[in-house]
Motif scaffolding. Structure first.
Motif, PDB file in Angstrom:
ATOM      1  N   PRO A   7       0.700  -1.333  -0.220  1.00 10.10           N
ATOM      2  CA  PRO A   7       0.294  -0.199   0.059  1.00 10.10           C
ATOM      3  C   PRO A   7       0.849   1.322  -0.210  1.00 10.10           C
ATOM      4  O   PRO A   7       0.183   2.449  -0.752  1.00 10.10           O
ATOM      5  CB  PRO A   7      -0.628   0.014   1.367  1.00 10.10           C
ATOM      6  N   ALA A   8       1.710   1.276   0.912  1.00  6.20           N
ATOM      7  CA  ALA A   8       2.616   3.046   0.881  1.00  6.20           C
ATOM      8  C   ALA A   8       3.487   2.859  -0.391  1.00  6.20           C
ATOM      9  O   ALA A   8       3.292   3.675  -0.544  1.00  6.20           O
ATOM     10  CB  ALA A   8       3.539   2.550   2.236  1.00  6.20           C
ATOM     11  N   LEU A   9       3.704   2.006  -0.923  1.00  9.39           N
ATOM     12  CA  LEU A   9       4.502   2.217  -2.426  1.00  9.39           C
ATOM     13  C   LEU A   9       3.282   2.590  -3.631  1.00  9.39           C
ATOM     14  O   LEU A   9       3.914   3.075  -4.286  1.00  9.39           O
ATOM     15  CB  LEU A   9       5.568   0.861  -2.702  1.00  9.39           C
ATOM     16  N   GLU A  10       2.467   1.671  -3.542  1.00 10.70           N
ATOM     17  CA  GLU A  10       1.279   2.570  -4.559  1.00 10.70           C
ATOM     18  C   GLU A  10       1.188   4.436  -4.541  1.00 10.70           C
ATOM     19  O   GLU A  10       0.899   4.610  -4.666  1.00 10.70           O
ATOM     20  CB  GLU A  10      -0.335   1.820  -4.280  1.00 10.70           C
ATOM     21  N   LYS A  11       1.071   4.849  -2.977  1.00 10.02           N
ATOM     22  CA  LYS A  11       0.354   5.445  -2.718  1.00 10.02           C
ATOM     23  C   LYS A  11       1.977   7.024  -2.987  1.00 10.02           C
ATOM     24  O   LYS A  11       1.882   7.493  -3.939  1.00 10.02           O
ATOM     25  CB  LYS A  11       0.507   5.941  -1.634  1.00 10.02           C
ATOM     26  N   ALA A  12       3.093   5.965  -2.917  1.00 10.69           N
ATOM     27  CA  ALA A  12       4.294   6.530  -3.354  1.00 10.69           C
ATOM     28  C   ALA A  12       4.345   6.897  -4.271  1.00 10.69           C
ATOM     29  O   ALA A  12       5.080   8.195  -5.240  1.00 10.69           O
ATOM     30  CB  ALA A  12       5.807   6.386  -2.434  1.00 10.69           C
ATOM     31  N   LEU A  13       3.970   5.705  -5.648  1.00 11.34           N
ATOM     32  CA  LEU A  13       3.653   5.812  -7.109  1.00 11.34           C
ATOM     33  C   LEU A  13       3.098   6.672  -7.430  1.00 11.34           C
ATOM     34  O   LEU A  13       3.010   7.869  -8.779  1.00 11.34           O
ATOM     35  CB  LEU A  13       3.783   4.785  -7.658  1.00 11.34           C
ATOM     36  N   GLY A  14       1.930   6.864  -6.665  1.00  9.90           N
ATOM     37  CA  GLY A  14       1.089   7.763  -7.283  1.00  9.90           C
ATOM     38  C   GLY A  14       0.549   7.403  -8.561  1.00  9.90           C
ATOM     39  O   GLY A  14       0.366   6.045  -9.122  1.00  9.90           O
ATOM     40  N   PRO A  15      -0.222   7.997  -8.676  1.00  8.24           N
ATOM     41  CA  PRO A  15      -1.294   6.891 -10.138  1.00  8.24           C
ATOM     42  C   PRO A  15      -1.108   6.663 -11.472  1.00  8.24           C
ATOM     43  O   PRO A  15      -0.182   7.639 -11.359  1.00  8.24           O
ATOM     44  CB  PRO A  15      -3.347   8.398 -10.079  1.00  8.24           C
ATOM     45  N   HIS A  16      -1.024   6.305 -12.631  1.00  5.16           N
ATOM     46  CA  HIS A  16      -0.258   5.384 -13.834  1.00  5.16           C
ATOM     47  C   HIS A  16      -1.621   5.024 -14.424  1.00  5.16           C
ATOM     48  O   HIS A  16      -1.881   4.311 -13.641  1.00  5.16           O
ATOM     49  CB  HIS A  16       0.982   4.934 -13.532  1.00  5.16           C
ATOM     50  N   LYS A  17      -1.032   4.747 -15.618  1.00  4.18           N
ATOM     51  CA  LYS A  17      -2.268   4.230 -16.574  1.00  4.18           C
ATOM     52  C   LYS A  17      -1.852   3.528 -18.042  1.00  4.18           C
ATOM     53  O   LYS A  17       0.442   3.836 -18.304  1.00  4.18           O
ATOM     54  CB  LYS A  17      -2.921   5.785 -17.406  1.00  4.18           C
ATOM     55  N   TYR A  60       8.397  -9.055  -7.407  1.00  6.96           N
ATOM     56  CA  TYR A  60       6.733  -9.321  -7.795  1.00  6.96           C
ATOM     57  C   TYR A  60       5.967  -7.993  -6.965  1.00  6.96           C
ATOM     58  O   TYR A  60       4.623  -7.677  -7.661  1.00  6.96           O
ATOM     59  CB  TYR A  60       6.606 -10.714  -7.028  1.00  6.96           C
ATOM     60  N   ARG A  61       5.895  -7.841  -6.068  1.00  6.49           N
ATOM     61  CA  ARG A  61       5.107  -6.978  -5.167  1.00  6.49           C
ATOM     62  C   ARG A  61       5.470  -5.388  -5.913  1.00  6.49           C
ATOM     63  O   ARG A  61       4.817  -4.319  -5.752  1.00  6.49           O
ATOM     64  CB  ARG A  61       5.535  -6.770  -3.770  1.00  6.49           C
ATOM     65  N   THR A  62       6.640  -4.505  -5.985  1.00  7.10           N
ATOM     66  CA  THR A  62       6.669  -3.638  -6.432  1.00  7.10           C
ATOM     67  C   THR A  62       5.699  -3.795  -8.457  1.00  7.10           C
ATOM     68  O   THR A  62       5.309  -2.206  -8.609  1.00  7.10           O
ATOM     69  CB  THR A  62       8.241  -3.275  -7.062  1.00  7.10           C
ATOM     70  N   GLY A  63       6.100  -4.673  -9.182  1.00  7.65           N
ATOM     71  CA  GLY A  63       5.538  -4.513 -10.155  1.00  7.65           C
ATOM     72  C   GLY A  63       3.830  -4.592  -9.991  1.00  7.65           C
ATOM     73  O   GLY A  63       3.634  -4.134 -10.456  1.00  7.65           O
ATOM     74  N   TRP A  64       3.150  -5.452  -8.451  1.00  8.52           N
ATOM     75  CA  TRP A  64       2.109  -5.037  -8.705  1.00  8.52           C
ATOM     76  C   TRP A  64       1.483  -4.058  -8.768  1.00  8.52           C
ATOM     77  O   TRP A  64       0.418  -3.344  -9.004  1.00  8.52           O
ATOM     78  CB  TRP A  64       1.819  -6.295  -7.362  1.00  8.52           C
ATOM     79  N   ALA A  65       2.516  -2.633  -7.584  1.00  8.41           N
ATOM     80  CA  ALA A  65       2.095  -2.174  -7.574  1.00  8.41           C
ATOM     81  C   ALA A  65       2.434  -0.667  -8.834  1.00  8.41           C
ATOM     82  O   ALA A  65       1.509  -0.330  -8.857  1.00  8.41           O
ATOM     83  CB  ALA A  65       3.313  -0.947  -6.826  1.00  8.41           C
TER      84      ALA A  65
END
Length: 239
Positions: free
Chosen positions: A80-90, A109-114
């Motif tokens: 969750p924290a990494l998804e928030k740090a990366l912000g939205p992407h498309k 794996y987790r970073t790729g999922w984010a």
């Protein structure tokens, strides 16, 4: 991990189990008429001087200088924290992830999922310390079934490779298994066009560096043509 197949920029690929020891290989092969000649393989990627994400230490991502410790469930992919740090992407966005060789494959794996909506460039030094980059393209759903073969390659602790392929699982061993695999993929593609190749390790704790060496050998040889590269986790009995 709960999602047994993960793909950079894709999420979870819905395939059957990819266990060893007599389990059915988790690949899909679809019959098709002889395909048209594929486009020429893309040139090798340049290395980015400023990656979007760095994985330097286990279970910690660095996003533009900010340390983001893993805060998800150990058995899951969500960070969750990494998804928030990366912000939205498309779709169409590109994210560069720089990964140290010692990082456990689970962290990638987790970073790729984010970063699953974007195309991802993974850059890692080879065994001599020279940095290389390889593209993991996001899935583009057209709505129509696509004919072809899907392969999965898993690094074993002894350095050999277990390959899940349409003809059944097989082992690639010897002094240079990555190079042997790269050569064999050309023959595999001649029988059935390769749509994607999943790369992973038999253990989530395995270091990423040797797995990257396998990806790099295939990418250098361009033996999979324009096949999409993804990350895959095997399913073993009892997991």
């Amino acid at each position: 991990m709960r999602n047994r197949w993960s793909a950079l920029g894709v999420g979870c690929v819905a395939l059957a189990a990819c266990g060893g020891g007599g389990e059915q290989a988790g690949v899909v092969a679809q019959s098709a008429p002889p395909p048209a000649a594929p486009p020429p393989p893309a040139a090798s990627l340049p290395v980015a001087a400023q990656p979007d994400v760095e994985l330097r230490d286990p279970h910690v991502a660095v996003v533009h200088g900010q340390s983001v410790p893993f805060d998800g469930i150990e058995e899951g992919l969500t960070w969750p924290a990494l998804e928030k740090a990366l912000g939205p992407h498309k779709a169409g966005d590109v994210l560069t992830i720089q990964v140290a060789r010692t990082i456990p494959v689970a962290d990638l794996y987790r970073t790729g999922w984010a970063a699953r909506a974007a195309d991802v460039h993974v850059q890692t030094p080879d065994a001599t310390g020279v940095m290389h980059a390889v593209e993991f393209r996001a899935r583009r759903d057209s709505g129509a079934p696509v004919a072809g073969c899907h392969l999965a390659v898993f690094l074993r602790p002894d350095g050999s490779l277990r390959v899940a392929a349409p003809g059944g699982p097989r082992e690639v061993a010897g002094d240079h298994p990555a190079d042997s695999l790269a050569r064999s993929l050309g023959d595999e593609g001649a029988r059935c066009p390769i749509r994607y190749v999943a790369f992973g390790a038999e253990s989530d704790a395995a270091p990423w560096g040797p797995v990257f060496d396998v990806v790099l050998a295939v990418d250098r040889a361009k033996s999979a043509g324009r096949a999409r590269y993804v990350l895959g986790q095997p399913i073993h009995a009892g997991r």
